[in-house]
Design a protein around this motif. Structure first.
Motif, mmCIF file in Angstrom:
data_model
loop_
_atom_site.group_PDB
_atom_site.id
_atom_site.type_symbol
_atom_site.label_atom_id
_atom_site.label_comp_id
_atom_site.label_asym_id
_atom_site.label_seq_id
_atom_site.Cartn_x
_atom_site.Cartn_y
_atom_site.Cartn_z
ATOM 1 N N THR A 37 38.529 25.376 46.490
ATOM 2 C CA THR A 37 37.724 26.569 46.225
ATOM 3 C C THR A 37 38.334 27.780 46.927
ATOM 4 O O THR A 37 39.208 27.642 47.782
ATOM 5 C CB THR A 37 36.277 26.381 46.716
ATOM 6 N N GLY A 45 36.083 19.055 39.812
ATOM 7 C CA GLY A 45 35.714 19.619 38.526
ATOM 8 C C GLY A 45 35.702 18.515 37.488
ATOM 9 O O GLY A 45 36.313 17.465 37.685
ATOM 10 N N SER A 57 41.867 25.256 29.858
ATOM 11 C CA SER A 57 42.358 25.659 31.178
ATOM 12 C C SER A 57 41.270 25.287 32.168
ATOM 13 O O SER A 57 40.102 25.633 31.985
ATOM 14 C CB SER A 57 42.654 27.159 31.209
ATOM 15 N N SER A 59 38.670 24.964 35.047
ATOM 16 C CA SER A 59 37.873 25.857 35.872
ATOM 17 C C SER A 59 38.238 25.649 37.341
ATOM 18 O O SER A 59 38.327 24.524 37.814
ATOM 19 C CB SER A 59 36.390 25.559 35.650
ATOM 20 N N GLY A 60 38.490 26.733 38.036
ATOM 21 C CA GLY A 60 38.853 26.658 39.444
ATOM 22 C C GLY A 60 40.339 26.512 39.676
ATOM 23 O O GLY A 60 40.800 26.582 40.809
ATOM 24 N N GLY A 62 42.749 27.136 36.580
ATOM 25 C CA GLY A 62 43.429 27.487 35.340
ATOM 26 C C GLY A 62 44.175 28.799 35.330
ATOM 27 O O GLY A 62 44.785 29.150 34.331
ATOM 28 N N ARG A 109 46.849 22.507 35.570
ATOM 29 C CA ARG A 109 46.060 23.720 35.297
ATOM 30 C C ARG A 109 45.336 23.652 33.954
ATOM 31 O O ARG A 109 44.385 24.357 33.735
ATOM 32 C CB ARG A 109 46.942 24.961 35.318
ATOM 33 N N SER A 110 45.843 22.800 33.054
ATOM 34 C CA SER A 110 45.225 22.713 31.722
ATOM 35 C C SER A 110 45.414 21.310 31.159
ATOM 36 O O SER A 110 46.253 20.541 31.633
ATOM 37 C CB SER A 110 45.824 23.760 30.780
#
Length: 114
Positions: A37, A45, A57, A59-60, A62, A109-110
């Motif tokens: 975070t 996530g 992507s 969340s947190g 992406g 990231r995705s």
């Protein structure tokens, strides 16, 4: 007269098929990942029943301005392809089989599901 009934029945069936939600268009299960975070805490996530063929992507994690997520777990019934870059782009990617996962060393990231 018979031909008209057959055509009407076929069109009705086609309309029904097109309007019903397609269960095959989504992976069943959950995809999990760990990320840091903005306060520096570790968080988890997840994506529930993600759509197939659609890049997500994470969340947190992406965006390039954020640290990438890590340790992905594919608890879905579909294959997940994870990417180090956002928008499922770039040369760095890894495939996770259904029920599979990776260590903390794999940064993501995705993801896209097949």
């Amino acid at each position: 007269m018979r031909l008209r009934h057959h055509v009407a029945a076929a069109l009705g069936a086609l309309t029904l098929v097109v309007t019903l939600p397609n269960a095959a268009s989504a992976a069943t299960g959950q995809f999990r990942y760990t990320y840091e975070t903005s306060e520096g805490y570790e968080a988890v996530g997840f994506l529930n029943n993600p759509r197939s063929g659609e890049c997500v992507s994470l969340s947190g994690a992406g965006l390039d301005a954020l640290p990438p997520a890590y340790a992905p777990k594919n608890l879905t019934n579909a294959t997940a392809t994870v990417f180090l870059a956002a928008d499922c782009e770039g040369d760095v990617f890894y495939t996770l089989r259904p029920g599979g996962g990776a260590s903390e060393r794999l940064e993501v990231r995705s993801v896209v599901f097949s």
